[in-house]
Design a protein around this motif. Sequence first.
Motif, PDB file in Angstrom:
ATOM      1  N   GLN A   1       5.848  12.118 -24.207  1.00 23.06           N
ATOM      2  CA  GLN A   1       6.427  12.332 -25.548  1.00 23.06           C
ATOM      3  C   GLN A   1       7.401  11.210 -25.894  1.00 23.06           C
ATOM      4  O   GLN A   1       8.169  11.299 -26.856  1.00 23.06           O
ATOM      5  CB  GLN A   1       7.183  13.669 -25.595  1.00 23.06           C
ATOM      6  N   GLY A   2       7.444  10.165 -25.051  1.00 20.65           N
ATOM      7  CA  GLY A   2       8.314   9.021 -25.326  1.00 20.65           C
ATOM      8  C   GLY A   2       9.725   9.185 -24.797  1.00 20.65           C
ATOM      9  O   GLY A   2      10.605   8.381 -25.090  1.00 20.65           O
ATOM     10  N   LYS A   3       9.972  10.226 -23.994  1.00 22.59           N
ATOM     11  CA  LYS A   3      11.317  10.419 -23.463  1.00 22.59           C
ATOM     12  C   LYS A   3      11.481   9.665 -22.150  1.00 22.59           C
ATOM     13  O   LYS A   3      10.497   9.444 -21.442  1.00 22.59           O
ATOM     14  CB  LYS A   3      11.577  11.903 -23.224  1.00 22.59           C
ATOM     15  N   GLN A   4      12.711   9.298 -21.840  1.00 18.47           N
ATOM     16  CA  GLN A   4      12.979   8.649 -20.553  1.00 18.47           C
ATOM     17  C   GLN A   4      13.607   9.680 -19.621  1.00 18.47           C
ATOM     18  O   GLN A   4      14.500  10.421 -20.026  1.00 18.47           O
ATOM     19  CB  GLN A   4      13.933   7.474 -20.764  1.00 18.47           C
ATOM     20  N   VAL A   5      13.118   9.707 -18.389  1.00 17.94           N
ATOM     21  CA  VAL A   5      13.589  10.726 -17.448  1.00 17.94           C
ATOM     22  C   VAL A   5      14.177  10.068 -16.200  1.00 17.94           C
ATOM     23  O   VAL A   5      13.594   9.139 -15.645  1.00 17.94           O
ATOM     24  CB  VAL A   5      12.432  11.669 -17.035  1.00 17.94           C
ATOM     25  N   ILE A   6      15.340  10.559 -15.811  1.00 21.78           N
ATOM     26  CA  ILE A   6      15.991  10.110 -14.576  1.00 21.78           C
ATOM     27  C   ILE A   6      16.137  11.355 -13.696  1.00 21.78           C
ATOM     28  O   ILE A   6      16.570  12.402 -14.183  1.00 21.78           O
ATOM     29  CB  ILE A   6      17.396   9.543 -14.876  1.00 21.78           C
ATOM     30  N   VAL A   7      15.769  11.232 -12.425  1.00 19.47           N
ATOM     31  CA  VAL A   7      15.872  12.380 -11.522  1.00 19.47           C
ATOM     32  C   VAL A   7      17.042  12.164 -10.561  1.00 19.47           C
ATOM     33  O   VAL A   7      17.199  11.077 -10.011  1.00 19.47           O
ATOM     34  CB  VAL A   7      14.567  12.523 -10.692  1.00 19.47           C
ATOM     35  N   VAL A   8      17.883  13.177 -10.393  1.00 21.14           N
ATOM     36  CA  VAL A   8      18.882  13.153  -9.322  1.00 21.14           C
ATOM     37  C   VAL A   8      18.476  14.262  -8.360  1.00 21.14           C
ATOM     38  O   VAL A   8      18.351  15.428  -8.765  1.00 21.14           O
ATOM     39  CB  VAL A   8      20.314  13.379  -9.860  1.00 21.14           C
ATOM     40  N   THR A   9      18.202  13.908  -7.140  1.00 19.82           N
ATOM     41  CA  THR A   9      17.641  14.885  -6.211  1.00 19.82           C
ATOM     42  C   THR A   9      18.419  14.967  -4.903  1.00 19.82           C
ATOM     43  O   THR A   9      18.818  13.962  -4.325  1.00 19.82           O
ATOM     44  CB  THR A   9      16.166  14.542  -5.904  1.00 19.82           C
ATOM     45  N   SER A  10      18.625  16.174  -4.440  1.00 18.52           N
ATOM     46  CA  SER A  10      19.200  16.412  -3.109  1.00 18.52           C
ATOM     47  C   SER A  10      18.054  16.767  -2.183  1.00 18.52           C
ATOM     48  O   SER A  10      16.917  16.906  -2.621  1.00 18.52           O
ATOM     49  CB  SER A  10      20.158  17.590  -3.132  1.00 18.52           C
ATOM     50  N   GLY A  11      18.379  16.958  -0.941  1.00 15.84           N
ATOM     51  CA  GLY A  11      17.367  17.406   0.008  1.00 15.84           C
ATOM     52  C   GLY A  11      17.301  16.561   1.266  1.00 15.84           C
ATOM     53  O   GLY A  11      16.631  16.929   2.231  1.00 15.84           O
ATOM     54  N   ALA A  12      18.015  15.432   1.276  1.00 14.48           N
ATOM     55  CA  ALA A  12      17.912  14.534   2.425  1.00 14.48           C
ATOM     56  C   ALA A  12      18.401  15.208   3.713  1.00 14.48           C
ATOM     57  O   ALA A  12      17.739  15.148   4.754  1.00 14.48           O
ATOM     58  CB  ALA A  12      18.711  13.255   2.158  1.00 14.48           C
ATOM     59  N   ILE A  13      19.534  15.876   3.616  1.00 19.66           N
ATOM     60  CA  ILE A  13      20.097  16.492   4.831  1.00 19.66           C
ATOM     61  C   ILE A  13      19.200  17.645   5.276  1.00 19.66           C
ATOM     62  O   ILE A  13      18.852  17.759   6.458  1.00 19.66           O
ATOM     63  CB  ILE A  13      21.542  16.971   4.572  1.00 19.66           C
ATOM     64  N   ALA A  14      18.790  18.464   4.314  1.00 18.30           N
ATOM     65  CA  ALA A  14      17.934  19.618   4.646  1.00 18.30           C
ATOM     66  C   ALA A  14      16.633  19.163   5.310  1.00 18.30           C
ATOM     67  O   ALA A  14      16.140  19.809   6.239  1.00 18.30           O
ATOM     68  CB  ALA A  14      17.634  20.409   3.376  1.00 18.30           C
ATOM     69  N   LEU A  15      16.077  18.028   4.866  1.00 24.08           N
ATOM     70  CA  LEU A  15      14.800  17.575   5.433  1.00 24.08           C
ATOM     71  C   LEU A  15      14.983  16.840   6.758  1.00 24.08           C
ATOM     72  O   LEU A  15      14.108  16.878   7.623  1.00 24.08           O
ATOM     73  CB  LEU A  15      14.088  16.640   4.437  1.00 24.08           C
ATOM     74  N   GLY A  16      16.109  16.149   6.903  1.00 27.56           N
ATOM     75  CA  GLY A  16      16.293  15.330   8.108  1.00 27.56           C
ATOM     76  C   GLY A  16      16.732  16.110   9.326  1.00 27.56           C
ATOM     77  O   GLY A  16      16.467  15.727  10.466  1.00 27.56           O
ATOM     78  N   ARG A  17      17.378  17.206   9.067  1.00 28.88           N
ATOM     79  CA  ARG A  17      17.992  17.970  10.156  1.00 28.88           C
ATOM     80  C   ARG A  17      16.971  18.387  11.222  1.00 28.88           C
ATOM     81  O   ARG A  17      17.160  18.098  12.419  1.00 28.88           O
ATOM     82  CB  ARG A  17      18.659  19.189   9.513  1.00 28.88           C
ATOM     83  N   LEU A  18      15.882  19.020  10.802  1.00 28.44           N
ATOM     84  CA  LEU A  18      14.916  19.505  11.796  1.00 28.44           C
ATOM     85  C   LEU A  18      14.188  18.352  12.487  1.00 28.44           C
ATOM     86  O   LEU A  18      13.868  18.416  13.670  1.00 28.44           O
ATOM     87  CB  LEU A  18      13.909  20.463  11.170  1.00 28.44           C
ATOM     88  N   GLN A  19      13.961  17.303  11.722  1.00 26.30           N
ATOM     89  CA  GLN A  19      13.290  16.142  12.330  1.00 26.30           C
ATOM     90  C   GLN A  19      14.100  15.590  13.487  1.00 26.30           C
ATOM     91  O   GLN A  19      13.559  15.057  14.446  1.00 26.30           O
ATOM     92  CB  GLN A  19      13.125  15.033  11.297  1.00 26.30           C
ATOM     93  N   LEU A  20      15.418  15.683  13.359  1.00 28.04           N
ATOM     94  CA  LEU A  20      16.276  15.171  14.426  1.00 28.04           C
ATOM     95  C   LEU A  20      16.578  16.246  15.469  1.00 28.04           C
ATOM     96  O   LEU A  20      17.402  16.036  16.358  1.00 28.04           O
ATOM     97  CB  LEU A  20      17.581  14.625  13.832  1.00 28.04           C
ATOM     98  N   GLY A  21      15.934  17.378  15.318  1.00 30.44           N
ATOM     99  CA  GLY A  21      16.105  18.446  16.314  1.00 30.44           C
ATOM    100  C   GLY A  21      17.439  19.165  16.225  1.00 30.44           C
ATOM    101  O   GLY A  21      17.888  19.785  17.189  1.00 30.44           O
ATOM    102  N   MET A  22      18.103  19.095  15.048  1.00 32.89           N
ATOM    103  CA  MET A  22      19.380  19.825  14.912  1.00 32.89           C
ATOM    104  C   MET A  22      19.036  21.264  14.559  1.00 32.89           C
ATOM    105  O   MET A  22      18.453  21.521  13.500  1.00 32.89           O
ATOM    106  CB  MET A  22      20.221  19.244  13.776  1.00 32.89           C
ATOM    107  N   LYS A  23      19.413  22.178  15.446  1.00 33.91           N
ATOM    108  CA  LYS A  23      19.018  23.574  15.205  1.00 33.91           C
ATOM    109  C   LYS A  23      19.866  24.202  14.107  1.00 33.91           C
ATOM    110  O   LYS A  23      19.373  24.904  13.248  1.00 33.91           O
ATOM    111  CB  LYS A  23      19.132  24.373  16.501  1.00 33.91           C
ATOM    112  N   ASN A  24      21.148  23.903  14.159  1.00 33.11           N
ATOM    113  CA  ASN A  24      22.029  24.496  13.146  1.00 33.11           C
ATOM    114  C   ASN A  24      22.293  23.484  12.042  1.00 33.11           C
ATOM    115  O   ASN A  24      22.073  22.286  12.223  1.00 33.11           O
ATOM    116  CB  ASN A  24      23.358  24.896  13.789  1.00 33.11           C
ATOM    117  N   LYS A  25      22.790  24.005  10.945  1.00 35.97           N
ATOM    118  CA  LYS A  25      23.163  23.098   9.860  1.00 35.97           C
ATOM    119  C   LYS A  25      24.231  22.157  10.369  1.00 35.97           C
ATOM    120  O   LYS A  25      25.193  22.597  11.017  1.00 35.97           O
ATOM    121  CB  LYS A  25      23.758  23.908   8.702  1.00 35.97           C
ATOM    122  N   PRO A  26      24.091  20.867  10.103  1.00 34.85           N
ATOM    123  CA  PRO A  26      25.093  19.939  10.619  1.00 34.85           C
ATOM    124  C   PRO A  26      26.475  20.241  10.063  1.00 34.85           C
ATOM    125  O   PRO A  26      26.617  20.536   8.877  1.00 34.85           O
ATOM    126  CB  PRO A  26      24.595  18.578  10.144  1.00 34.85           C
TER     127      PRO A  26
END
Length: 374
Positions: free
Chosen positions: A49-74
């Motif tokens: 529709q001709g609009k410009q969109v900028i995304v601000v996104t969280s999720g880095a900590i939530a996604l990285g935690r399990l990959q690094l084997g952190m069982k609890n929230k850091p």
Amino acid sequence: MPTAHCQLLTAKRIVIKIGSSLLTDEAAGRVREAWLAALAEDVHQLTSQGKQVIVVTSGAIALGRLQLGMKNKPALLEEKQAAAACGQIELFSAWRNALSQQNLKAAQLLLTADDSIERRRYLNARNTIDTLLDLGAIPVINENDTVATAEIRFGDNDRLAARVAQMAGADLLILFSDIDGLYSADPAQNPDAKFIAEVSEITPDIERMAGGSASNIGSGGMVTKIAAAKIALSAGCHMIIARGNIDHPLRALQNGGTFTRFIAQESPLSARKRWIAGSIHPAGSVTIDDGAATALKSGKSLLPAGVTAIDGTFDRGDAVLIRDMQGNVLGKGLIAYGAADAARIKGKKSRDIEQILGFKRRDVLIHRDDMVLE
Ligand code: GLU
């Protein structure tokens, strides 16, 4: 009074903030891909529709935690930063995949709070965002968590999103939440809580309402959203808090529904000019000839050709006074070149800038949007 529905239809530059709890399945350490794919479709609908969109996104900590084997929230800052360093790759690649399905290009920006506060970096980030949008890309922004020196708090991205909206001169900020808007009290605890559909000023009453209600673990609750609203409204940007935990949340918003709208009283440009006029101390001045003075008064930008003298020590992005040949102050503006470079290109044609300096930023010395006249 425009409705939120109407704001979404008329807004040209929209910042959308997505929290960790919407985007990720935290327990599994995974992105909710189907939900993100539907959102990317909505984004595509807006851009078509001709609009410009900028995304601000969280999720880095939530996604990285399990990959690094952190069982609890850091708990420690270093652990959060480590999780973010790992998870940001996942996070961005999920956005890139979802947007590329819609033939949209994603560009990653990691900002610190300083980028939006410190003027020189602010100009840089703003110009980069402008350029990306002009080239049809979707800026996908998160805080640069790994270099943060202050504690990273969930909800910080609400404020970051508002700073981004301010920096980019956006006319609408949408904070997607797990609740459909602002209530007079926490609706989970108080059955008499009333829904607030519209806010045009952040009064102490509104702040008190937000104080009592924290939505679930992944998001910052209402306090940070009201802090974001303060920043957005003072930047002339409307804001909406709406439910994000449904499929196609943007489409739902466009079709109506329940949400809280915060109405800005002025445009982003007039808010920006008020900021330049009021809050920045000039670091020097430029003197301009009569032809340039006439051009400025008719709404033009200041070109190097019209400048006769440069005074003071200033960097790119600093505020300077604009004087006429008699020394009268005509106005104030944010200058696109530092004092030494400005002195070298004064009186010269814009097309010669690159040859004189060895690089070129802009044709103009002070852009008309960065200038206020007395
Ligand atoms: N920047 C953090 C992350 O991506 C989250 C901040 C927030 O949730 O507001 O994990």
